[in-house]
Design an enzyme around this catalytic site. Sequence first.
Site, PDB file in Angstrom:
ATOM      1  N   ASN A 179       0.803  -1.218   0.000  1.00 35.07           N
ATOM      2  CA  ASN A 179       0.000   0.000   0.000  1.00 35.07           C
ATOM      3  C   ASN A 179       0.841   1.276   0.000  1.00 35.07           C
ATOM      4  OD1 ASN A 179      -2.416   1.258  -0.143  1.00 35.07           O
ATOM      5  ND2 ASN A 179      -3.017   0.884   1.976  1.00 35.07           N
TER       6      ASN A 179
ATOM      7  N   HIS B 276     -14.504  -5.148  10.563  1.00 39.23           N
ATOM      8  CA  HIS B 276     -14.152  -3.852  11.124  1.00 39.23           C
ATOM      9  C   HIS B 276     -15.370  -3.011  11.465  1.00 39.23           C
ATOM     10  CE1 HIS B 276      -9.907  -3.517   9.079  1.00 39.23           C
ATOM     11  NE2 HIS B 276     -10.085  -4.671   9.682  1.00 39.23           N
TER      12      HIS B 276
ATOM     13  N   ARG C  20     -13.858  -6.267  15.212  1.00 41.23           N
ATOM     14  CA  ARG C  20     -12.828  -5.312  15.638  1.00 41.23           C
ATOM     15  C   ARG C  20     -13.506  -3.975  15.891  1.00 41.23           C
ATOM     16  NH1 ARG C  20      -8.014  -2.717  12.019  1.00 41.23           N
ATOM     17  NH2 ARG C  20      -9.723  -1.284  11.487  1.00 41.23           N
TER      18      ARG C  20
ATOM     19  N   TYR D 189      -7.251   6.503  12.956  1.00 43.21           N
ATOM     20  CA  TYR D 189      -7.200   5.311  12.103  1.00 43.21           C
ATOM     21  C   TYR D 189      -8.443   4.435  12.321  1.00 43.21           C
ATOM     22  CZ  TYR D 189      -6.743   0.580  10.790  1.00 43.21           C
ATOM     23  OH  TYR D 189      -7.040  -0.624  10.259  1.00 43.21           O
TER      24      TYR D 189
ATOM     25  N   ASP E  84      -7.191  -2.506  17.342  1.00 39.89           N
ATOM     26  CA  ASP E  84      -5.896  -2.237  16.705  1.00 39.89           C
ATOM     27  C   ASP E  84      -5.313  -0.939  17.247  1.00 39.89           C
ATOM     28  OD1 ASP E  84      -4.821  -2.480  13.192  1.00 39.89           O
ATOM     29  OD2 ASP E  84      -3.722  -1.954  15.030  1.00 39.89           O
TER      30      ASP E  84
ATOM     31  N   HIS F  74      -2.572   0.161  16.370  1.00 34.69           N
ATOM     32  CA  HIS F  74      -1.920   0.722  15.184  1.00 34.69           C
ATOM     33  C   HIS F  74      -0.584   1.402  15.481  1.00 34.69           C
ATOM     34  CE1 HIS F  74      -2.331   1.825  10.842  1.00 34.69           C
ATOM     35  NE2 HIS F  74      -3.024   0.711  10.875  1.00 34.69           N
TER      36      HIS F  74
ATOM     37  N   GLU G 289      -3.942  -5.336  19.116  1.00 34.40           N
ATOM     38  CA  GLU G 289      -3.016  -5.470  17.994  1.00 34.40           C
ATOM     39  C   GLU G 289      -2.058  -4.284  17.896  1.00 34.40           C
ATOM     40  OE1 GLU G 289      -3.455  -5.169  13.133  1.00 34.40           O
ATOM     41  OE2 GLU G 289      -5.192  -5.743  14.359  1.00 34.40           O
TER      42      GLU G 289
ATOM     43  N   GLU H  79       1.859  -7.228  11.111  1.00 33.79           N
ATOM     44  CA  GLU H  79       1.427  -6.916   9.748  1.00 33.79           C
ATOM     45  C   GLU H  79       2.456  -6.115   8.961  1.00 33.79           C
ATOM     46  OE1 GLU H  79      -1.270  -2.935   9.771  1.00 33.79           O
ATOM     47  OE2 GLU H  79      -2.195  -4.730  10.677  1.00 33.79           O
TER      48      GLU H  79
ATOM     49  N   ARG I 282       0.606 -11.720  12.895  1.00 38.25           N
ATOM     50  CA  ARG I 282      -0.290 -10.935  12.037  1.00 38.25           C
ATOM     51  C   ARG I 282       0.171 -10.771  10.597  1.00 38.25           C
ATOM     52  NH1 ARG I 282      -4.622  -9.301  11.034  1.00 38.25           N
ATOM     53  NH2 ARG I 282      -4.507  -7.026  10.998  1.00 38.25           N
TER      54      ARG I 282
ATOM     55  N   HIS J 267      -3.235 -10.909   8.309  1.00 38.13           N
ATOM     56  CA  HIS J 267      -3.634  -9.561   7.919  1.00 38.13           C
ATOM     57  C   HIS J 267      -4.506  -9.636   6.664  1.00 38.13           C
ATOM     58  CE1 HIS J 267      -2.090  -5.266   6.730  1.00 38.13           C
ATOM     59  NE2 HIS J 267      -3.132  -5.185   7.536  1.00 38.13           N
TER      60      HIS J 267
ATOM     61  N   ASP K 210      -6.124  -3.650   1.195  1.00 37.33           N
ATOM     62  CA  ASP K 210      -4.902  -3.506   0.395  1.00 37.33           C
ATOM     63  C   ASP K 210      -4.161  -4.821   0.223  1.00 37.33           C
ATOM     64  OD1 ASP K 210      -2.634  -2.893   2.831  1.00 37.33           O
ATOM     65  OD2 ASP K 210      -4.642  -2.148   3.195  1.00 37.33           O
TER      66      ASP K 210
ATOM     67  N   GLU L  51      -8.518 -11.849   9.404  1.00 33.96           N
ATOM     68  CA  GLU L  51      -9.113 -10.526   9.162  1.00 33.96           C
ATOM     69  C   GLU L  51      -9.792 -10.548   7.784  1.00 33.96           C
ATOM     70  OE1 GLU L  51      -7.841  -5.783   9.050  1.00 33.96           O
ATOM     71  OE2 GLU L  51      -6.281  -7.321   8.964  1.00 33.96           O
TER      72      GLU L  51
ATOM     73  N   TRP M 220       1.596   6.337  12.400  1.00 34.41           N
ATOM     74  CA  TRP M 220       0.195   6.439  11.986  1.00 34.41           C
ATOM     75  C   TRP M 220      -0.531   5.187  12.287  1.00 34.41           C
ATOM     76  CZ3 TRP M 220      -2.454   3.685   8.184  1.00 34.41           C
ATOM     77  CH2 TRP M 220      -3.791   4.139   7.998  1.00 34.41           C
TER      78      TRP M 220
HETATM   79  C1  CS2 Z   1      -4.677  -2.316   9.567  1.00 35.89           C
HETATM   80  C2  CS2 Z   1      -4.518  -2.084   8.103  1.00 35.89           C
HETATM   81  O1  CS2 Z   1      -6.196  -3.984   9.006  1.00 35.89           O
HETATM   82  C3  CS2 Z   1      -5.373  -3.612   9.825  1.00 35.89           C
HETATM   83  O2  CS2 Z   1      -5.102  -4.259  10.837  1.00 35.89           O
HETATM   84  O3  CS2 Z   1      -3.614  -2.177  10.371  1.00 35.89           O
HETATM   85  O4  CS2 Z   1      -5.718  -1.658   7.625  1.00 35.89           O
HETATM   86  C4  CS2 Z   1      -3.453  -1.111   7.714  1.00 35.89           C
HETATM   87  O5  CS2 Z   1      -3.729   0.149   8.184  1.00 35.89           O
HETATM   88  C5  CS2 Z   1      -3.334  -1.094   6.210  1.00 35.89           C
HETATM   89  O6  CS2 Z   1      -3.099  -2.360   5.752  1.00 35.89           O
HETATM   90  C6  CS2 Z   1      -2.211  -0.169   5.747  1.00 35.89           C
HETATM   91  O7  CS2 Z   1      -2.036  -0.303   4.406  1.00 35.89           O
HETATM   92 MG    MG Z   2      -3.509  -3.566  11.936  1.00 33.81          MG
END
Ligand code: CS2
Ligand code: MG
Length: 409
Positions: free
Chosen positions: A37, A122, A147, A159, A217, A219, A243, A269, A290, A319, A323, A346, A409
């Site tokens: 991504n 999600h 989630r 996020y 998450d 993140h 996560e 991830e 992950r 993961h 993307d 996921e 991020w």
């Molecule tokens: C995220 C992702 O799904 C998740 O757990 O962490 O959506 C992540 O932000 C994206 O894959 C970034 O490209």
């Molecule tokens: Mg994630």
Amino acid sequence: MKIVAADVIVTSPDRNFVTLKITTDDGLTGLGDGTLNGRELAVASYLADHVVPLLIGRDPHRIEDTWQFLYRSAYWRRGPVTMAAIAAVDVALWDIKAKAAGMPLYQLLGGASRTGVMAYGHASGRDIPELFDSIRNHLELGYRSIRVQTSVPGINAVYGVAAQPGPDGKRYDYEPAQRTPLPAEEDWDTRAYLRHLPGVFEAVRNEFGPELPLLHDGHHRMTPIQAARLGKDLEPYDLFWLEDCTPAENQEALRLVRQHTTTPLAIGEVFNTVWDYQTLIREQLIDYVRSAVTHTGGITAMRKLLDFAAQYQIKSGIHGPTDISPVGMAAALHLDLAIHNFGIQEYMQHGPLTNEVFRQSFTFADGYLHPGEQPGLGVELDEQAAARFPYTAAYLPFNRLKDGTVHDW
Ligand code: CS2
Ligand code: MG
């Protein structure tokens, strides 16, 4: 059998995807996902300019040998671009081998270890009522694990909160990478987040009860001690996992988190090889791996990583955001069905245009995914449809703290 062609297909239906299509002299084709991504063209070039010339004339059945050749002969090892490129080749070769054998890939990986693959979706909200609606909506869609992500008072953009509009005004959840000339700047305040989140999970448990598996998450946004505090504060709400609670380049950082909380931890991830996990797995510092097949060198490497994790009773949590293309998702599902130490998968659903370009045979029903019974991966790419959606530059957002410091991020 010999490889006679390898085509790198870049398309952008609902978002950018990089797919490798390998063709043999027997007319068999295999697909592999190489989508990274916000850096898609780097993998496309690595494949087209450096790897494709090495594949022509090779025996597609020698998957392990090809993996080792691509990993070692490059001299420069690991990293997201290299491992996504190797993954694309690896998965395409497994697709071909399973098609040649006339069986779905999971059968080649040892057969099914379960009847279906538990998936999580999600749910998110800018406030509690919106979050509750999103959870109910996901339960109606058939998800049985959820989630939870929410907005945080005092922070403009967080996020994973679907309804907040992105810089292009579109809903956020379909794709965090925005088709804007530069990455969007977002704000962050960890202390505000730590004050807000436990109350959200208390409300969700009060509304939906104790059984529903709930995931969150972090993140990568907390320091180890902040992550330890959050893990502890969330213990009463019995999370399935927390996560990416802290950036894990320094794997030892998780020792501090582990000391303070029994909330299960999922990480990986943004990892690309088993080496990124060595301390985390050997010291039992995580509970779920992950990684995505697409970002960790393919089926060949992921199976070895998950076999290593199995020795420590650590499970998979592959993961699966948008993307990761339907090709990458299918590869994950075949592995999920075959391995013993499966945890959860996921499943962020792709958009309608993506489903037009990638015809998939995997199914989702009553909370469970299944890769299907087609020979190979069970995904075909419509190249004419793909050609209608040329690549469009897109960037993931980035964060700055109140004082202007760049933050994860
Ligand atoms: C995220 C992702 O799904 C998740 O757990 O962490 O959506 C992540 O932000 C994206 O894959 C970034 O490209
Ligand atoms: Mg994630």
